[in-house]
Design an enzyme around this catalytic site. Structure first.
Site, PDB file in Angstrom:
ATOM      1  N   TYR A 178     -17.990  14.175   5.559  1.00  0.00           N
ATOM      2  CA  TYR A 178     -18.041  12.725   5.274  1.00  0.00           C
ATOM      3  C   TYR A 178     -19.486  12.290   5.047  1.00  0.00           C
ATOM      4  CZ  TYR A 178     -17.037   7.720   6.009  1.00  0.00           C
ATOM      5  OH  TYR A 178     -16.900   6.358   5.874  1.00  0.00           O
ATOM      6  N   ASN A 222      -4.521   6.557  -3.538  1.00  0.00           N
ATOM      7  CA  ASN A 222      -3.581   7.687  -3.577  1.00  0.00           C
ATOM      8  C   ASN A 222      -2.719   7.732  -2.315  1.00  0.00           C
ATOM      9  OD1 ASN A 222      -5.335   8.625  -1.672  1.00  0.00           O
ATOM     10  ND2 ASN A 222      -5.837  10.544  -2.700  1.00  0.00           N
TER      11      ASN A 222
END
Ligand code: UDP
Length: 315
Positions: free
Chosen positions: A150, A37
């Site tokens: 994360y 993306n």
């Protein structure tokens, strides 16, 4: 009839490691579909592949359903912001790509009966209390700290990957990637390698965070890619550490950058980021034994190559 070429899907294929993987598979005679993306990936990384008939790319956020026509043999899920600065800037997309993105990439592998490889991370060990870190170590992660977006996304990603293996019998692999560096890192991604190189290139002071006594073990990208390819075609389903076991303090690393860069830069000390792991070194016995893999490139050698790449490619 000519044998069909194997088809590999690489999510995050326009990123630093994803693009090197695309190169490797195209060179090895596979067909590649790269999905990205472009929030931290860059088309420049795959520009040279765009004319290759064995390479295709799609701009798509893999947190949404992934649709690919035709057969797929391997899915490698590398999409995610990966530097602390990036995942702090994109906390929700980081959580989504690690959770929903992994679910979608596994769904594609299940539908196509493809093997699946997850890009996991040494961050699953958090601020480790076992040193060096073996795959059997459960880690020491702060789930609600800034890095948790994360670390926990990747821990979830590992859990769902193994659930798909156990429940749906998908042929899964999990690579736990330790600090890796090389050409195509983003100069502004905030990690120590591009930061120090950028600073040295511009005769600015190298910003060592904290005392600089914290350690990292740096692996050159080419060694990592070789380890990943060996893992992909292995019979191992659980996580495997791939990294270079040569451990350096960040201060030692700063001095090495000064040595290889012919700069007037000095060293300055800045605040240590929250939850910055104090030490990190992979135990790579599993990869050595089962993949017959070991890193070949010494840090100084890889750093010289990375430095000249940045000089040639970054303003
Ligand atoms: N670091 C530093 N100066 C910088 C950037 C990072 O001293 O300009 C330190 C950081 O605090 C950490 C280590 O270098 O201890 C590696 O940081 P990086 O962001 O590259 O990755 P991490 O291993 O923390 O994910």
């Amino acid at each position: 009839m000519a044998k069909r070429k194997q088809m590999v899907v690489v999510t995050g294929g326009a990123g630093f490691l994803g693009s090197h993987l695309c190169d490797r598979f195209v060179n090895d005679g596979f067909k590649v579909i790269c999905i990205d993306n472009l929030i931290t990936g860059n088309l420049k990384n795959i520009k040279h592949l765009l004319k290759d008939k064995n390479f295709n790319w799609m701009r798509h956020d893999v947190s949404k359903e992934i649709k690919v026509a035709g057969p797929v043999d391997c899915v490698l899920h590398f999409a995610s912001p990966a530097s602390p600065v990036d995942y702090l800037a994109y906390p929700i997309p980081t959580l989504k790509v690690g959770s929903l993105g992994t679910h979608n990439a596994l769904g594609l592998a299940k539908l196509k009966k493809a093997r699946f490889l997850l890009a996991s991370t040494s961050e699953v060990y958090g601020d480790p209390q076992e040193h060096p870190q073996k795959e059997t170590y459960w880690g020491h992660v702060n789930p609600i700290g800034p890095r948790g977006v994360y670390d926990e996304a990747k821990r979830f990603a590992e859990a769902i990957t193994l659930a798909y293996h156990r429940y749906h019998k998908i042929d899964t692999k999990i690579v736990r990637i330790f600090n890796t560096y090389g050409p195509r890192m983003r100069i502004e991604d905030g990690r120590v390698v591009p930061n120090f190189i950028y600073q040295a290139m511009h005769n600015k002071s190298l910003t060592v965070y904290g005392t600089g006594k914290q350690t990292r073990s740096f692996c050159f990208y080419s060694d990592l890619i070789e380890g990943i390819v060996r893992l992909l075609f292995s019979k191992i389903h659980g996580p495997v550490n791939i990294g270079n076991a040569d451990e350096f303090t960040i201060l030692q690393f700063a001095k090495l950058v000064l040595k290889v860069s012919d700069t007037k830069s000095k060293i300055v000390y800045k605040k240590l980021p929250t939850d910055d792991p104090r030490q990190r070194q992979p135990d790579i016995s599993l990869a050595k034994k089962h993949l017959k893999w070991r890193p070949k490139v010494k840090l100084e050698e890889g750093l010289v190559e990375t430095f000249s790449w940045f000089q040639e490619n970054v303003d």
